[in-house]
Design a protein around this motif. Structure first.
Motif, short mmCIF file in Angstrom:
data_model
loop_
_atom_site.label_atom_id
_atom_site.label_comp_id
_atom_site.label_asym_id
_atom_site.label_seq_id
_atom_site.Cartn_x
_atom_site.Cartn_y
_atom_site.Cartn_z
N LEU A 1 -2.20 5.70 -13.00
CA LEU A 1 -1.33 4.54 -12.79
C LEU A 1 0.13 4.95 -12.59
CD1 LEU A 1 -2.79 2.13 -15.52
CD2 LEU A 1 -3.14 1.97 -13.04
N LYS A 2 0.54 6.02 -13.25
CA LYS A 2 1.93 6.47 -13.18
C LYS A 2 2.31 6.99 -11.78
CE LYS A 2 3.81 8.67 -16.81
NZ LYS A 2 4.70 7.70 -17.47
N LYS A 3 1.30 7.33 -10.98
CA LYS A 3 1.60 7.75 -9.60
C LYS A 3 2.25 6.60 -8.82
CE LYS A 3 -2.13 11.16 -9.25
NZ LYS A 3 -3.40 11.52 -8.57
N LEU A 4 1.89 5.38 -9.20
CA LEU A 4 2.45 4.20 -8.53
C LEU A 4 3.65 3.64 -9.27
CD1 LEU A 4 -0.87 2.33 -7.61
CD2 LEU A 4 0.43 3.94 -6.21
N ILE A 5 3.57 3.60 -10.60
CA ILE A 5 4.67 3.08 -11.43
C ILE A 5 4.94 4.09 -12.55
CG2 ILE A 5 5.46 1.21 -12.92
CD1 ILE A 5 3.86 -0.72 -11.34
N ILE B 1 0.89 -1.17 0.00
CA ILE B 1 0.00 0.00 0.00
C ILE B 1 0.92 1.21 0.00
CG2 ILE B 1 -1.85 1.23 1.18
CD1 ILE B 1 -2.58 -1.43 2.53
N LEU B 2 0.95 1.92 -1.10
CA LEU B 2 2.02 2.86 -1.42
C LEU B 2 1.61 4.31 -1.16
CD1 LEU B 2 4.81 2.09 -2.72
CD2 LEU B 2 3.85 2.84 -4.89
N ALA B 3 2.37 5.01 -0.34
CA ALA B 3 2.20 6.45 -0.14
C ALA B 3 3.13 7.19 -1.10
CB ALA B 3 2.51 6.84 1.29
N THR B 4 2.56 8.08 -1.90
CA THR B 4 3.37 8.78 -2.91
C THR B 4 3.64 10.24 -2.54
OG1 THR B 4 1.37 9.30 -4.18
CG2 THR B 4 2.55 7.28 -4.75
N ASN B 5 3.04 10.74 -1.44
CA ASN B 5 3.33 12.08 -0.97
C ASN B 5 3.14 12.15 0.54
OD1 ASN B 5 0.50 13.01 -0.33
ND2 ASN B 5 0.25 12.62 -2.54
N ILE C 1 11.12 -4.98 -3.29
CA ILE C 1 9.96 -5.83 -3.53
C ILE C 1 9.35 -5.57 -4.90
CG2 ILE C 1 7.60 -6.36 -2.74
CD1 ILE C 1 8.56 -5.72 0.10
N GLU C 2 9.19 -4.30 -5.24
CA GLU C 2 8.61 -3.90 -6.53
C GLU C 2 9.57 -2.89 -7.18
OE1 GLU C 2 6.12 -4.99 -8.19
OE2 GLU C 2 4.87 -6.10 -6.75
N PRO C 3 10.49 -3.36 -8.02
CA PRO C 3 11.55 -2.48 -8.55
C PRO C 3 11.05 -1.27 -9.32
CG PRO C 3 12.08 -4.79 -8.93
CD PRO C 3 10.69 -4.76 -8.41
N HIS C 4 9.86 -1.33 -9.91
CA HIS C 4 9.38 -0.23 -10.74
C HIS C 4 8.40 0.69 -10.01
CE1 HIS C 4 11.22 -1.70 -14.48
NE2 HIS C 4 10.99 -2.90 -13.98
N ALA C 5 8.06 0.36 -8.76
CA ALA C 5 7.14 1.19 -7.99
C ALA C 5 7.88 2.39 -7.42
CB ALA C 5 6.50 0.38 -6.87
N LYS C 6 7.15 3.47 -7.22
CA LYS C 6 7.75 4.68 -6.66
C LYS C 6 6.86 5.22 -5.55
CE LYS C 6 9.69 9.21 -7.75
NZ LYS C 6 9.92 10.24 -8.80
N GLY C 7 7.43 5.31 -4.36
CA GLY C 7 6.71 5.87 -3.22
C GLY C 7 7.69 6.29 -2.16
N ILE C 8 7.22 7.15 -1.25
CA ILE C 8 8.10 7.58 -0.17
C ILE C 8 8.00 6.64 1.03
CG2 ILE C 8 8.06 9.99 -0.91
CD1 ILE C 8 6.02 10.55 1.29
N ALA C 9 6.93 5.85 1.08
CA ALA C 9 6.75 4.85 2.13
C ALA C 9 5.66 3.90 1.68
CB ALA C 9 6.37 5.51 3.46
N ALA C 10 5.59 2.76 2.34
CA ALA C 10 4.55 1.78 2.02
C ALA C 10 4.33 0.85 3.19
CB ALA C 10 4.94 0.97 0.78
#
Length: 400
Positions: free
Chosen positions: A328-332, A93-97, A130-139
């Motif tokens: 979708l790009k917010k996550l990947i 569960i990915l936090a992006t900001n 865990i997910e090389p292409h995901a982008k987040g500041i925390a999860a």
């Protein structure tokens, strides 16, 4: 006319699980399932993405939380016994900001309160391990989440019911239920059936079935279509398992996300678009009756006044692939339009009270001779055996 002990209306996963758990407790009961379609699991059960939910999102002590925790273990035991394939692959569960961090932390705390073990809060480096292409500041990493094919599970439920002499009739659309002198009679377009008790597990039609015996319902179902894209096969490497955003707590949907299916395809979505037909799976599906039921409901007007901006955004994403890709790009960030092909769609039944409140938990209405399952949203598939057990206890309470 043949009489039964229990008639279950609806052969989705909850209706089937109810049959399984009722016959498990008393195999001598005469049970009949009535299904308006020509097969089982044709709507919500057969059109979801097959996630085995952990229970992390749900309010501690709620029916959702209780049934998900119990149902999760019951489902896995059933699948082990009957050799049904599943994969406990975990999810992020990915936090992006920064604004999403407090909500993410609340979800983590809920998971702890709901008894989940080994939850972890990850930093960006750990996310990419865990997910090389995901982008987040925390999860939050949720190791208990899995994937399965719920249609396959439903077929096995039916097989178990038939082994214990339960019956099922297809193409039987229920138009009335009458309860007279301790006998419940179910009327279809073609036949009528007597029973000691009737249970309706009718998903997208549940308010209409409940209204047959409870004229002044305080809720109505509002249908929302969820549309998916799929990753092309040469893009599957972008997603290893399941990647979810931190959800908007004021909206009853989880937001577009990535789900690896049990067949190793990857779904992207869903959105949540107001549907103009309860069982309509295309953008152009329309039912005058269903639309009138939605637009004449006072509660719907209140919901739209509150969420109109979000609703318009969902419609825009539905008709604009570029907008869907941006979500979708917010996550990947590596996701591009060329990576996606059109996927399927499902319709979710969202129960709405007349005051505009959205019913988030499971809801039952019970009277002598009848039990209505009025609201069984996600995680109903994961929790199906637990819900079925709850309903069976209500059945036996009445039969006794």
């Amino acid at each position: 006319m043949k009489s039964y002990d229990v008639i279950i209306v609806g052969a989705g996963i909850v209706g089937l699980a109810t049959g399984v758990k009722t016959l498990e407790k008393n195999p001598s009961l005469k049970i009949l399932l009535l299904e308006k379609e020509n097969d089982i699991a044709k709507h919500q059960t057969g059109n979801n993405s097959g996630v085995i939910h952990s229970g992390i999102y749900y309010k501690p002590g709620s029916l959702k939380a209780q049934n998900c925790t119990l149902g999760y273990n019951m489902l896995l035991s059933f699948c082990d016994e009957h050799k049904i394939k599943y994969d406990i692959c975990g999810k992020l569960i990915l936090a992006t900001n920064e604004n999403e961090i407090p909500i993410m932390n609340n979800i983590y705390e809920r998971g702890i309160q709901n008894g989940l073990k080994d939850l972890k809060i990850l930093n960006s480096k750990e996310i990419n391990e865990i997910e090389p292409h995901a982008k987040g500041i925390a999860a939050v990493h949720v190791p208990q989440t899995g994937i399965i094919d719920y249609t396959e599970v439903s077929k096995k439920y039916l097989s178990v019911i038939k082994e214990k002499n339960g019956e099922i009739f297809f193409n039987e659309n229920v138009i009335d239920i009458k309860i007279v002198n301790g006998t419940s009679t179910v009327y279809t377009k073609n036949n009528k059936y007597n029973s000691r008790i009737v249970v309706t597990c009718s998903g997208l039609q549940s308010d209409r079935l409940a209204k047959l015996t409870h004229k002044n319902l305080s809720y109505r179902l509002i249908p929302f279509r969820g549309e998916y894209y799929k990753l092309k096969k040469d893009s599957h490497h972008l997603v290893k398992n399941l990647i979810y955003p931190v959800p908007d707590p004021s909206f009853p949907f989880l937001g577009v996300h990535f789900t690896r299916l049990i067949n190793n395809e990857v779904e992207c979505g869903p959105n949540a678009v107001l549907a103009f037909k309860r069982e309509g799976y295309s953008k152009f599906s329309f039912s005058l009756k269903d639309s009138i039921d939605t637009f004449t409901w006072k509660g719907f007007h209140i919901v739209m006044k509150k969420h109109w901006k979000t609703g318009l955004g969902e419609f825009y994403r539905s008709y604009n692939k570029n907008a869907f890709v941006q979500a979708l790009k917010k996550l990947i960030p590596d996701i591009e339009k060329r990576n996606l092909i059109q996927g399927g769609a499902g319709v979710r039944a969202q129960a709405c009270l007349s005051d505009g409140s959205l019913i988030d938990d499971f809801l039952f209405i019970e009277d002598e001779g009848v039990i209505h399952v009025c609201n069984a949203p996600s995680p109903a598939a994961t929790a199906s055996l637990s819900i079925g057990q709850t309903i069976s206890e209500k059945i036996f309470s009445q039969l006794n």
